[in-house]
Design a protein around this motif. Structure first.
Motif, short mmCIF file in Angstrom:
data_model
loop_
_atom_site.label_atom_id
_atom_site.label_comp_id
_atom_site.label_asym_id
_atom_site.label_seq_id
_atom_site.Cartn_x
_atom_site.Cartn_y
_atom_site.Cartn_z
N SER A 85 10.89 -32.52 13.41
CA SER A 85 11.89 -33.11 13.54
C SER A 85 13.07 -33.98 12.25
O SER A 85 13.82 -34.51 12.53
N ILE A 86 11.53 -33.79 11.22
CA ILE A 86 13.23 -34.84 9.96
C ILE A 86 14.08 -33.49 9.83
O ILE A 86 15.71 -33.90 9.10
N ILE A 87 14.02 -31.94 9.77
CA ILE A 87 14.43 -30.94 9.53
C ILE A 87 15.92 -31.07 10.47
O ILE A 87 17.18 -30.94 10.14
N LYS A 88 15.32 -31.42 11.95
CA LYS A 88 16.57 -31.53 12.97
C LYS A 88 18.00 -32.63 12.68
O LYS A 88 18.67 -31.77 13.42
N GLU A 89 17.43 -33.65 12.07
CA GLU A 89 18.19 -34.91 11.34
C GLU A 89 19.24 -34.40 10.75
O GLU A 89 20.20 -34.74 10.23
N LYS A 90 18.07 -33.53 9.89
CA LYS A 90 19.85 -32.89 8.69
C LYS A 90 20.87 -32.09 9.46
O LYS A 90 20.95 -31.66 9.50
N ASP A 91 21.85 -32.48 8.67
CA ASP A 91 23.25 -31.25 7.84
C ASP A 91 23.17 -29.88 8.18
O ASP A 91 23.69 -29.34 9.05
N TYR A 92 22.21 -29.85 7.66
CA TYR A 92 22.28 -28.38 7.20
C TYR A 92 21.19 -27.19 8.29
O TYR A 92 21.54 -26.48 8.95
N PHE A 93 20.97 -28.16 9.63
CA PHE A 93 20.09 -27.68 10.96
C PHE A 93 21.15 -26.58 11.32
O PHE A 93 20.34 -25.41 11.53
N LYS A 94 22.11 -26.90 11.22
CA LYS A 94 23.04 -26.36 12.43
C LYS A 94 23.68 -24.83 11.78
O LYS A 94 23.46 -23.95 12.32
N SER A 95 23.20 -25.18 10.23
CA SER A 95 23.47 -23.92 9.69
C SER A 95 22.04 -22.64 9.49
O SER A 95 22.25 -21.50 9.93
N ILE A 96 21.18 -23.07 9.82
CA ILE A 96 19.77 -22.72 9.40
C ILE A 96 19.89 -21.93 11.29
O ILE A 96 18.82 -21.36 11.49
N GLU A 97 20.00 -22.78 12.35
CA GLU A 97 19.86 -22.24 13.66
C GLU A 97 20.99 -21.41 14.07
O GLU A 97 20.87 -20.03 14.49
N LYS A 98 22.15 -20.38 13.02
CA LYS A 98 23.55 -19.95 13.31
C LYS A 98 22.70 -18.60 12.18
O LYS A 98 23.02 -17.75 12.92
N PHE A 99 21.86 -18.96 10.81
CA PHE A 99 21.09 -17.59 10.67
C PHE A 99 20.65 -17.00 11.21
O PHE A 99 20.49 -15.70 11.21
N TYR A 100 19.88 -18.01 11.97
CA TYR A 100 18.81 -17.05 13.14
C TYR A 100 19.55 -16.52 14.34
O TYR A 100 19.17 -15.09 14.38
N GLN A 101 20.26 -16.85 14.40
CA GLN A 101 21.45 -16.21 15.44
C GLN A 101 22.45 -15.34 14.84
O GLN A 101 22.66 -14.31 16.19
N ASP A 102 22.81 -14.89 14.10
CA ASP A 102 23.51 -14.10 13.27
C ASP A 102 22.50 -12.53 12.28
O ASP A 102 23.44 -11.76 12.43
N THR A 103 21.16 -12.96 12.62
CA THR A 103 20.57 -12.20 12.36
C THR A 103 19.39 -11.73 12.90
O THR A 103 18.82 -11.84 14.02
N PHE A 104 18.54 -10.63 12.92
CA PHE A 104 17.56 -9.68 12.94
C PHE A 104 16.45 -9.20 12.54
O PHE A 104 16.62 -9.53 11.49
N PHE A 105 15.18 -9.40 12.45
CA PHE A 105 13.67 -9.37 11.36
C PHE A 105 13.94 -10.04 10.40
O PHE A 105 13.13 -10.29 9.59
N SER A 106 14.28 -11.81 11.35
CA SER A 106 14.34 -12.80 10.11
C SER A 106 13.04 -13.39 10.40
O SER A 106 12.12 -13.22 10.66
N GLU A 107 13.04 -13.61 9.03
CA GLU A 107 11.48 -14.54 7.95
C GLU A 107 11.86 -15.37 7.65
O GLU A 107 13.32 -16.36 7.04
N SER A 108 11.48 -16.54 7.19
CA SER A 108 11.14 -18.38 6.78
C SER A 108 10.44 -18.26 5.94
O SER A 108 9.24 -18.16 5.77
N TYR A 109 10.26 -18.52 5.05
CA TYR A 109 8.89 -19.17 4.05
C TYR A 109 9.54 -20.81 2.96
O TYR A 109 10.95 -21.06 3.09
N ILE A 110 8.68 -21.00 2.32
CA ILE A 110 8.30 -22.62 2.14
C ILE A 110 8.68 -22.27 0.49
O ILE A 110 7.15 -21.43 0.00
N LEU A 111 8.83 -22.17 -0.25
CA LEU A 111 8.87 -22.54 -1.95
C LEU A 111 8.53 -23.48 -2.33
O LEU A 111 9.55 -24.17 -2.25
N GLU A 112 7.64 -24.29 -3.04
CA GLU A 112 7.44 -25.46 -2.92
C GLU A 112 7.20 -25.63 -4.63
O GLU A 112 6.06 -24.99 -5.01
#
Length: 220
Positions: A85-112
């Motif tokens: 819910s927090i990520i969805k409110e951020k300006d970069y959320f659309k960029s994240i969605e677009k990345f998944y739309q433009d790529t395949f075999f996609s993976e996501s990670y968190i570096l903390e």
């Protein structure tokens, strides 16, 4: 006078607690360390055919935080990311969605690191051709800052392409360096690559050429 000092002390405490609360807000994903298994920076022959592990160790030589003892990598699923819910409110959320739309075999990670989280997205471009089909596209977001996005591509597919040098974010690219003369295909028993270490702003810090031997174990 005593009341004034007491009031001043209480105000100082409020400021301290408020500042701490703001710092904690930079955490978007919480992981139960007793249940969540941290990723380990290992590779086998099949997954490390471009010798990322060896190239990484060479490029990391001399870095302040080369052992990454205070930074942690976690795998996060696409649905968990996109439904936050927090990520969805951020300006970069659309960029994240677009990345998944433009790529395949996609993976996501968190570096903390130190209550700050970085999102690392890795995927292959739908429209890639030629040597481009072997490359992986990366996007890295500082989750507390929607204006900062790091983009690059590499033959290596691993979240460990993004790392820290003390408090500074760095990233590693592995590029093709295989000779392809016009007269025909040159057959080698190794795969030549170029390894590059970049600053967060895209400045080249170090670069090496490496002949990646076939069927050689890279170790841990």
């Amino acid at each position: 006078m005593v009341k004034f000092k007491l009031k001043k002390y209480i105000i100082s405490l409020i400021i301290v607690f408020s500042t701490s609360a703001c710092k904690k807000e930079s955490i978007f994903f919480t992981f139960d360390r007793s249940k969540k298994i941290e990723l380990t920076n290992t590779a086998d022959n099949k997954s490390d055919k471009y010798c990322f592990k060896i190239v990484q160790n060479i490029l990391k030589a001399g870095l302040v935080n080369k052992n990454e003892t205070d930074s942690y990598y976690f795998r996060i699923m696409k649905d968990e990311l996109l439904q936050n819910s927090i990520i969805k409110e951020k300006d970069y959320f659309k960029s994240i969605e677009k990345f998944y739309q433009d790529t395949f075999f996609s993976e996501s990670y968190i570096l903390e690191k130190h209550n700050i989280q970085y999102l690392i997205l890795i995927g292959q471009s739908h429209g890639a051709t030629g040597i481009g089909v072997d490359y992986w596209n990366y996007e890295c977001y500082i989750l507390s800052d929607g204006n900062k996005i790091i983009r690059f591509s590499s033959l290596a597919k691993t979240p460990y392409s993004v790392l820290f040098d003390n408090e500074k974010l760095r990233y590693i690219k592995v590029d093709d360096n295989y000779p392809r003369p016009a007269s025909g295909i040159l057959s080698l028993n190794y795969y030549p690559v170029i390894g590059s270490l970049y600053s967060e702003n895209g400045g080249l810090l170090k670069q090496i050429e490496y002949d990646c031997k076939k069927h050689v174990k890279t170790g841990n």
